[in-house]
Design a protein around this motif. Sequence first.
Motif, PDB file in Angstrom:
ATOM      1  N   LEU A 135      -5.236  -5.209  -2.603  1.00  0.00           N
ATOM      2  CA  LEU A 135      -6.010  -4.047  -2.181  1.00  0.00           C
ATOM      3  C   LEU A 135      -6.343  -3.189  -3.394  1.00  0.00           C
ATOM      4  O   LEU A 135      -5.465  -2.574  -4.000  1.00  0.00           O
ATOM      5  CB  LEU A 135      -5.218  -3.230  -1.154  1.00  0.00           C
ATOM      6  CG  LEU A 135      -5.813  -1.883  -0.742  1.00  0.00           C
ATOM      7  CD1 LEU A 135      -7.192  -2.054  -0.126  1.00  0.00           C
ATOM      8  CD2 LEU A 135      -4.873  -1.162   0.209  1.00  0.00           C
ATOM      9  N   ALA A 136      -7.631  -3.135  -3.754  1.00  0.00           N
ATOM     10  CA  ALA A 136      -8.072  -2.361  -4.913  1.00  0.00           C
ATOM     11  C   ALA A 136      -8.615  -1.014  -4.457  1.00  0.00           C
ATOM     12  O   ALA A 136      -9.509  -0.946  -3.609  1.00  0.00           O
ATOM     13  CB  ALA A 136      -9.146  -3.129  -5.677  1.00  0.00           C
ATOM     14  N   LEU A 137      -8.066   0.051  -5.020  1.00  0.00           N
ATOM     15  CA  LEU A 137      -8.577   1.398  -4.781  1.00  0.00           C
ATOM     16  C   LEU A 137      -9.348   1.869  -6.011  1.00  0.00           C
ATOM     17  O   LEU A 137      -9.299   1.245  -7.072  1.00  0.00           O
ATOM     18  CB  LEU A 137      -7.421   2.356  -4.479  1.00  0.00           C
ATOM     19  CG  LEU A 137      -6.546   2.001  -3.273  1.00  0.00           C
ATOM     20  CD1 LEU A 137      -5.506   3.096  -3.049  1.00  0.00           C
ATOM     21  CD2 LEU A 137      -7.380   1.801  -2.018  1.00  0.00           C
ATOM     22  N   ASP A 138     -10.057   2.990  -5.868  1.00  0.00           N
ATOM     23  CA  ASP A 138     -10.849   3.494  -6.991  1.00  0.00           C
ATOM     24  C   ASP A 138      -9.950   3.780  -8.184  1.00  0.00           C
ATOM     25  O   ASP A 138      -8.811   4.248  -8.032  1.00  0.00           O
ATOM     26  CB  ASP A 138     -11.584   4.768  -6.564  1.00  0.00           C
ATOM     27  CG  ASP A 138     -12.762   5.070  -7.486  1.00  0.00           C
ATOM     28  OD1 ASP A 138     -13.443   4.120  -7.905  1.00  0.00           O
ATOM     29  OD2 ASP A 138     -12.987   6.253  -7.786  1.00  0.00           O
ATOM     30  N   GLN A 139     -10.446   3.487  -9.390  1.00  0.00           N
ATOM     31  CA  GLN A 139      -9.711   3.627 -10.641  1.00  0.00           C
ATOM     32  C   GLN A 139      -8.533   2.658 -10.709  1.00  0.00           C
ATOM     33  O   GLN A 139      -7.475   2.970 -11.273  1.00  0.00           O
ATOM     34  CB  GLN A 139      -9.237   5.067 -10.851  1.00  0.00           C
ATOM     35  CG  GLN A 139     -10.355   6.065 -11.100  1.00  0.00           C
ATOM     36  CD  GLN A 139     -11.125   5.766 -12.389  1.00  0.00           C
ATOM     37  OE1 GLN A 139     -10.551   5.389 -13.392  1.00  0.00           O
ATOM     38  NE2 GLN A 139     -12.439   5.915 -12.342  1.00  0.00           N
ATOM     39  N   VAL A 140      -8.731   1.444 -10.184  1.00  0.00           N
ATOM     40  CA  VAL A 140      -7.693   0.425 -10.238  1.00  0.00           C
ATOM     41  C   VAL A 140      -7.480  -0.020 -11.688  1.00  0.00           C
ATOM     42  O   VAL A 140      -8.432  -0.103 -12.479  1.00  0.00           O
ATOM     43  CB  VAL A 140      -8.067  -0.778  -9.346  1.00  0.00           C
ATOM     44  CG1 VAL A 140      -9.336  -1.476  -9.851  1.00  0.00           C
ATOM     45  CG2 VAL A 140      -6.919  -1.783  -9.264  1.00  0.00           C
ATOM     46  N   VAL A 141      -6.233  -0.280 -12.043  1.00  0.00           N
ATOM     47  CA  VAL A 141      -5.889  -0.731 -13.401  1.00  0.00           C
ATOM     48  C   VAL A 141      -6.260  -2.205 -13.529  1.00  0.00           C
ATOM     49  O   VAL A 141      -5.803  -3.041 -12.744  1.00  0.00           O
ATOM     50  CB  VAL A 141      -4.394  -0.521 -13.683  1.00  0.00           C
ATOM     51  CG1 VAL A 141      -4.026  -1.047 -15.069  1.00  0.00           C
ATOM     52  CG2 VAL A 141      -4.048   0.966 -13.574  1.00  0.00           C
ATOM     53  N   GLY A 142      -7.062  -2.519 -14.532  1.00  0.00           N
ATOM     54  CA  GLY A 142      -7.589  -3.872 -14.663  1.00  0.00           C
ATOM     55  C   GLY A 142      -6.522  -4.943 -14.757  1.00  0.00           C
ATOM     56  O   GLY A 142      -6.598  -5.986 -14.097  1.00  0.00           O
ATOM     57  N   LEU A 143      -5.493  -4.725 -15.588  1.00  0.00           N
ATOM     58  CA  LEU A 143      -4.440  -5.728 -15.737  1.00  0.00           C
ATOM     59  C   LEU A 143      -3.692  -5.931 -14.426  1.00  0.00           C
ATOM     60  O   LEU A 143      -3.398  -7.065 -14.037  1.00  0.00           O
ATOM     61  CB  LEU A 143      -3.464  -5.312 -16.843  1.00  0.00           C
ATOM     62  CG  LEU A 143      -2.272  -6.253 -17.069  1.00  0.00           C
ATOM     63  CD1 LEU A 143      -2.741  -7.650 -17.451  1.00  0.00           C
ATOM     64  CD2 LEU A 143      -1.342  -5.694 -18.150  1.00  0.00           C
ATOM     65  N   THR A 149     -10.282   0.950 -14.410  1.00  0.00           N
ATOM     66  CA  THR A 149     -10.019   1.738 -15.621  1.00  0.00           C
ATOM     67  C   THR A 149     -10.492   1.024 -16.876  1.00  0.00           C
ATOM     68  O   THR A 149     -10.367   1.557 -17.967  1.00  0.00           O
ATOM     69  CB  THR A 149      -8.516   2.019 -15.754  1.00  0.00           C
ATOM     70  OG1 THR A 149      -7.813   0.760 -15.854  1.00  0.00           O
ATOM     71  CG2 THR A 149      -8.002   2.799 -14.550  1.00  0.00           C
ATOM     72  N   ALA A 150     -11.029  -0.193 -16.711  1.00  0.00           N
ATOM     73  CA  ALA A 150     -11.406  -1.004 -17.866  1.00  0.00           C
ATOM     74  C   ALA A 150     -12.909  -1.032 -18.105  1.00  0.00           C
ATOM     75  O   ALA A 150     -13.405  -1.885 -18.842  1.00  0.00           O
ATOM     76  CB  ALA A 150     -10.888  -2.430 -17.686  1.00  0.00           C
ATOM     77  N   GLY A 151     -13.651  -0.126 -17.447  1.00  0.00           N
ATOM     78  CA  GLY A 151     -15.082  -0.035 -17.707  1.00  0.00           C
ATOM     79  C   GLY A 151     -15.933  -1.012 -16.927  1.00  0.00           C
ATOM     80  O   GLY A 151     -17.064  -1.306 -17.326  1.00  0.00           O
ATOM     81  N   PHE A 152     -15.414  -1.527 -15.829  1.00  0.00           N
ATOM     82  CA  PHE A 152     -16.229  -2.392 -14.982  1.00  0.00           C
ATOM     83  C   PHE A 152     -15.974  -2.051 -13.518  1.00  0.00           C
ATOM     84  O   PHE A 152     -14.980  -1.415 -13.178  1.00  0.00           O
ATOM     85  CB  PHE A 152     -15.934  -3.876 -15.238  1.00  0.00           C
ATOM     86  CG  PHE A 152     -14.512  -4.291 -14.973  1.00  0.00           C
ATOM     87  CD1 PHE A 152     -14.066  -4.586 -13.682  1.00  0.00           C
ATOM     88  CD2 PHE A 152     -13.603  -4.407 -16.017  1.00  0.00           C
ATOM     89  CE1 PHE A 152     -12.760  -4.977 -13.440  1.00  0.00           C
ATOM     90  CE2 PHE A 152     -12.291  -4.793 -15.783  1.00  0.00           C
ATOM     91  CZ  PHE A 152     -11.871  -5.080 -14.498  1.00  0.00           C
ATOM     92  N   GLN A 153     -16.895  -2.468 -12.654  1.00  0.00           N
ATOM     93  CA  GLN A 153     -16.734  -2.284 -11.222  1.00  0.00           C
ATOM     94  C   GLN A 153     -16.164  -3.543 -10.594  1.00  0.00           C
ATOM     95  O   GLN A 153     -16.435  -4.660 -11.044  1.00  0.00           O
ATOM     96  CB  GLN A 153     -18.068  -1.951 -10.560  1.00  0.00           C
ATOM     97  CG  GLN A 153     -18.520  -0.511 -10.728  1.00  0.00           C
ATOM     98  CD  GLN A 153     -19.629  -0.160  -9.756  1.00  0.00           C
ATOM     99  OE1 GLN A 153     -20.473  -0.997  -9.442  1.00  0.00           O
ATOM    100  NE2 GLN A 153     -19.642   1.065  -9.278  1.00  0.00           N
ATOM    101  N   VAL A 154     -15.386  -3.347  -9.562  1.00  0.00           N
ATOM    102  CA  VAL A 154     -14.846  -4.463  -8.787  1.00  0.00           C
ATOM    103  C   VAL A 154     -15.692  -4.597  -7.532  1.00  0.00           C
ATOM    104  O   VAL A 154     -15.782  -3.669  -6.729  1.00  0.00           O
ATOM    105  CB  VAL A 154     -13.371  -4.196  -8.405  1.00  0.00           C
ATOM    106  CG1 VAL A 154     -12.825  -5.358  -7.577  1.00  0.00           C
ATOM    107  CG2 VAL A 154     -12.532  -3.964  -9.652  1.00  0.00           C
ATOM    108  N   ILE A 185      -3.185   2.500 -10.055  1.00  0.00           N
ATOM    109  CA  ILE A 185      -4.411   3.282 -10.166  1.00  0.00           C
ATOM    110  C   ILE A 185      -4.172   4.419 -11.141  1.00  0.00           C
ATOM    111  O   ILE A 185      -3.040   4.810 -11.394  1.00  0.00           O
ATOM    112  CB  ILE A 185      -4.846   3.857  -8.800  1.00  0.00           C
ATOM    113  CG1 ILE A 185      -3.685   4.636  -8.156  1.00  0.00           C
ATOM    114  CG2 ILE A 185      -5.359   2.764  -7.884  1.00  0.00           C
ATOM    115  CD1 ILE A 185      -4.062   5.381  -6.902  1.00  0.00           C
ATOM    116  N   HIS A 186      -5.275   4.951 -11.706  1.00  0.00           N
ATOM    117  CA  HIS A 186      -5.214   6.140 -12.543  1.00  0.00           C
ATOM    118  C   HIS A 186      -6.071   7.210 -11.889  1.00  0.00           C
ATOM    119  O   HIS A 186      -7.279   7.055 -11.771  1.00  0.00           O
ATOM    120  CB  HIS A 186      -5.730   5.851 -13.951  1.00  0.00           C
ATOM    121  CG  HIS A 186      -4.747   5.132 -14.812  1.00  0.00           C
ATOM    122  ND1 HIS A 186      -5.033   4.732 -16.098  1.00  0.00           N
ATOM    123  CD2 HIS A 186      -3.473   4.735 -14.576  1.00  0.00           C
ATOM    124  CE1 HIS A 186      -3.983   4.131 -16.618  1.00  0.00           C
ATOM    125  NE2 HIS A 186      -3.027   4.107 -15.711  1.00  0.00           N
ATOM    126  N   GLY A 187      -5.437   8.285 -11.435  1.00  0.00           N
ATOM    127  CA  GLY A 187      -6.183   9.362 -10.809  1.00  0.00           C
ATOM    128  C   GLY A 187      -6.349   9.166  -9.317  1.00  0.00           C
ATOM    129  O   GLY A 187      -5.809   8.237  -8.716  1.00  0.00           O
TER     130      GLY A 187
END
Length: 323
Positions: free
Chosen positions: A11-19, A55-60, A80-82
């Motif tokens: 489950l990906a939320l906004d500002q998900v950490v890429g790694l 957080t890595a500059g791309f959209q999921v 997530i960040h934020g």
Amino acid sequence: MTVVPHRIAVLALDQVVGLDLGTPAQVFGTARTDDMQQLYTVDTCTSGGRPVRSTAGFQVVPDHGLELIEAADTVIVPGIHGGPPLADGTVDPTVATALRAAHERGARIMSICTGAFVLAAAGLLDGHRATTHWAYANLFRRLHPAVELDPDVLFIDDGVLTSAGVAAGLDLCLHVIRTDHGSEVANRSARRCVVPPWRDGGQAQYIERPVPRTPDNGTAATREWARQRLHQPVTLRDLAGHARMSVRTFTRHFRSETGLSPAQWLLQQRTEHARLLLETTDLTVDQVARHAGFGTTAALRQHFHHRVGVAPTAYRRTFRRTP
């Protein structure tokens, strides 16, 4: 025999950490049977199936909405960040409802890093032990005082599973594979991912500690020397002598590098070796005790039950590989 893969929803939320987002697919994707059948499938979802920022500059851009969670055997929330979970301890009600429903029907629920804030906001960690990234520990405690937070470990399996910061998600995913399919499968996955199958110590060893200037100043070589002699008595003086340090200096360096005392570390290594012998050999429990350096069956039973939670014979019945 055809294997039905275990279904995992990330489950990906906004500002998900890429790694964190990529870790489950990478680790679980390498878990295979001896005849190379996949043991897990991993898919990603978001609320409403909408794109989210990383957080890595791309959209999921996911293939699924929250309906994926309804059919998943395991649900993983990456860090997530934020956003509200870190700002005020809340989460989108539709996300919270989906997570609670999955938990109530018996799905395994996991978080990586600050994903623990999401699980806590959904009410899934109240009264449980949990962990998250050490840098967010004070914030987590303020927002979720009903959760027993332990920021010193790499992961915690207390009904709901949580991992520490970032790369600790690798440790948690390997732990799940080890729990589901045994050490041999988990070790193969670790080799495919080029990571250690088990990291010594906990997150405490990464909290603003000085890094040794050269490898010669550390205890890594001595730890490897001890691993080759688990079947023999190894004393603290033996370890310090091999490292060419005083006992006091060696103990300080050892705890700084591993987060454990030498005695605790040795027990951990002996227990892991006993687990592997119970899973992959026909040695008797008495022989396993000797090969792993416990000396007696009684000592093996005592320490094994304390660290693993079951007796050696019960563990073997569960995890012993059959032809």
